[in-house]
Each structure stands twice: as structure tokens, then as C-alpha cells.
Write a protein that holds these residues in place. Structure first.
Motif, PDB file in Angstrom:
ATOM      1  N   GLU A 144       4.052   5.837  -5.490  1.00 23.22           N
ATOM      2  CA  GLU A 144       4.057   5.973  -6.946  1.00 23.22           C
ATOM      3  C   GLU A 144       2.941   6.897  -7.406  1.00 23.22           C
ATOM      4  O   GLU A 144       3.098   7.649  -8.357  1.00 23.22           O
ATOM      5  CB  GLU A 144       3.926   4.601  -7.610  1.00 23.22           C
ATOM      6  CG  GLU A 144       5.207   3.813  -7.568  1.00 23.22           C
ATOM      7  CD  GLU A 144       5.143   2.600  -8.459  1.00 23.22           C
ATOM      8  OE1 GLU A 144       4.328   2.586  -9.397  1.00 23.22           O
ATOM      9  OE2 GLU A 144       5.923   1.667  -8.210  1.00 23.22           O
ATOM     10  N   HIS A 145       1.811   6.842  -6.728  1.00 23.50           N
ATOM     11  CA  HIS A 145       0.690   7.701  -7.093  1.00 23.50           C
ATOM     12  C   HIS A 145       1.055   9.167  -6.852  1.00 23.50           C
ATOM     13  O   HIS A 145       0.697  10.038  -7.643  1.00 23.50           O
ATOM     14  CB  HIS A 145      -0.556   7.324  -6.292  1.00 23.50           C
ATOM     15  CG  HIS A 145      -1.732   8.197  -6.585  1.00 23.50           C
ATOM     16  ND1 HIS A 145      -2.320   8.235  -7.828  1.00 23.50           N
ATOM     17  CD2 HIS A 145      -2.424   9.062  -5.814  1.00 23.50           C
ATOM     18  CE1 HIS A 145      -3.330   9.072  -7.797  1.00 23.50           C
ATOM     19  NE2 HIS A 145      -3.406   9.601  -6.583  1.00 23.50           N
ATOM     20  N   ASN A 146       1.795   9.460  -5.784  1.00 23.55           N
ATOM     21  CA  ASN A 146       2.197  10.820  -5.475  1.00 23.55           C
ATOM     22  C   ASN A 146       3.261  11.329  -6.442  1.00 23.55           C
ATOM     23  O   ASN A 146       3.349  12.522  -6.698  1.00 23.55           O
ATOM     24  CB  ASN A 146       2.709  10.921  -4.041  1.00 23.55           C
ATOM     25  CG  ASN A 146       1.596  10.766  -3.026  1.00 23.55           C
ATOM     26  OD1 ASN A 146       0.429  10.946  -3.344  1.00 23.55           O
ATOM     27  ND2 ASN A 146       1.958  10.382  -1.820  1.00 23.55           N
ATOM     28  N   ARG A 147       4.092  10.427  -6.965  1.00 23.93           N
ATOM     29  CA  ARG A 147       5.161  10.829  -7.888  1.00 23.93           C
ATOM     30  C   ARG A 147       4.688  10.991  -9.312  1.00 23.93           C
ATOM     31  O   ARG A 147       5.355  11.609 -10.110  1.00 23.93           O
ATOM     32  CB  ARG A 147       6.287   9.790  -7.857  1.00 23.93           C
ATOM     33  CG  ARG A 147       7.146   9.928  -6.651  1.00 23.93           C
ATOM     34  CD  ARG A 147       8.336   9.003  -6.749  1.00 23.93           C
ATOM     35  NE  ARG A 147       8.384   8.253  -5.518  1.00 23.93           N
ATOM     36  CZ  ARG A 147       8.544   6.956  -5.389  1.00 23.93           C
ATOM     37  NH1 ARG A 147       8.698   6.235  -6.452  1.00 23.93           N
ATOM     38  NH2 ARG A 147       8.573   6.386  -4.226  1.00 23.93           N
ATOM     39  N   SER A 148       3.558  10.412  -9.658  1.00 22.27           N
ATOM     40  CA  SER A 148       3.092  10.482 -11.051  1.00 22.27           C
ATOM     41  C   SER A 148       2.704  11.907 -11.381  1.00 22.27           C
ATOM     42  O   SER A 148       2.172  12.648 -10.560  1.00 22.27           O
ATOM     43  CB  SER A 148       1.912   9.540 -11.259  1.00 22.27           C
ATOM     44  OG  SER A 148       0.813   9.959 -10.494  1.00 22.27           O
ATOM     45  N   LYS A 182       0.724  15.040 -12.541  1.00 23.04           N
ATOM     46  CA  LYS A 182      -0.714  15.332 -12.527  1.00 23.04           C
ATOM     47  C   LYS A 182      -1.045  16.142 -13.766  1.00 23.04           C
ATOM     48  O   LYS A 182      -0.370  17.095 -14.128  1.00 23.04           O
ATOM     49  CB  LYS A 182      -1.078  16.097 -11.257  1.00 23.04           C
ATOM     50  CG  LYS A 182      -0.830  15.269 -10.029  1.00 23.04           C
ATOM     51  CD  LYS A 182      -1.165  16.021  -8.778  1.00 23.04           C
ATOM     52  CE  LYS A 182      -0.884  15.114  -7.600  1.00 23.04           C
ATOM     53  NZ  LYS A 182      -1.062  15.745  -6.332  1.00 23.04           N
ATOM     54  N   THR A 211       0.831  -1.205   0.000  1.00 26.45           N
ATOM     55  CA  THR A 211       0.000   0.000   0.000  1.00 26.45           C
ATOM     56  C   THR A 211       0.861   1.248   0.000  1.00 26.45           C
ATOM     57  O   THR A 211       0.600   2.198  -0.753  1.00 26.45           O
ATOM     58  CB  THR A 211      -0.933   0.000   1.222  1.00 26.45           C
ATOM     59  OG1 THR A 211      -1.732  -1.180   1.194  1.00 26.45           O
ATOM     60  CG2 THR A 211      -1.826   1.212   1.226  1.00 26.45           C
ATOM     61  N   LEU A 250       2.467   1.723  -3.457  1.00 23.61           N
ATOM     62  CA  LEU A 250       1.506   2.209  -4.450  1.00 23.61           C
ATOM     63  C   LEU A 250       1.145   3.673  -4.209  1.00 23.61           C
ATOM     64  O   LEU A 250       0.978   4.447  -5.152  1.00 23.61           O
ATOM     65  CB  LEU A 250       0.251   1.333  -4.439  1.00 23.61           C
ATOM     66  CG  LEU A 250       0.436  -0.076  -4.994  1.00 23.61           C
ATOM     67  CD1 LEU A 250      -0.841  -0.883  -4.805  1.00 23.61           C
ATOM     68  CD2 LEU A 250       0.814  -0.019  -6.456  1.00 23.61           C
ATOM     69  N   MET A 251       1.033   4.064  -2.941  1.00 27.63           N
ATOM     70  CA  MET A 251       0.731   5.469  -2.635  1.00 27.63           C
ATOM     71  C   MET A 251       1.899   6.364  -3.029  1.00 27.63           C
ATOM     72  O   MET A 251       1.693   7.483  -3.517  1.00 27.63           O
ATOM     73  CB  MET A 251       0.417   5.629  -1.154  1.00 27.63           C
ATOM     74  CG  MET A 251      -0.925   5.075  -0.767  1.00 27.63           C
ATOM     75  SD  MET A 251      -1.240   5.099   1.006  1.00 27.63           S
ATOM     76  CE  MET A 251      -0.910   6.778   1.426  1.00 27.63           C
TER      77      MET A 251
END
Length: 70
Positions: free
Chosen positions: A63-67, A69, A57, A60-61
């Protein structure tokens, strides 16, 4: 994941599978003590699986923050 975390997750899966096999293939479930032992093995396996889910978790969080926007 780190090798130690992977080993703990693998051990957890083995313990849960062992508990299922003990329940299905032996007559331990016929006694209270046997059922308790099977539950202890399954519980230990599930406890070892929890940190692996937390690590996944967090990864994944992260990677989501680094993607980017859009």
C-alpha cells in the motif's frame, strides 16, 4: 488476509493464551517436564503467529508503494 492465514493466526493466539493459562492456573510449572510442555505450547503458538506478521508487513509495504507521492 486469506482465511487460512487468519485461522493460523487465531490458532497461534489460542495456543499462546493456553500456555499462559496453563502456567498461571495449574501446578505444571513446578516440574521440569511441565514447564517444558508449557514452553512447547507457547513456542508453537508464536511460530504460528510469525507468518501473519510477515503478511501484514507485505500488505502495508504494498500500500505504501501504491500511494501517490507528492
Amino acid at each position: 488476509m486469506k482465511p487460512l492465514a487468519m485461522a493460523l493466526v487465531a490458532l497461534g493466539v489460542v495456543l499462546v493464551c493456553s500456555a499462559i493459562l496453563l502456567y498461571l492456573l495449574t501446578d505444571l510449572a513446578g516440574t521440569v517436564e511441565g514447564l517444558r510442555n508449557i514452553a512447547l505450547v507457547a513456542g508453537a503458538g508464536l511460530l504460528l503467529l510469525v507468518p501473519g506478521k510477515i503478511v501484514l508487513t507485505l500488505l502495508l509495504m504494498g500500500e505504501h508503494n501504491r500511494s501517490p507521492k507528492s
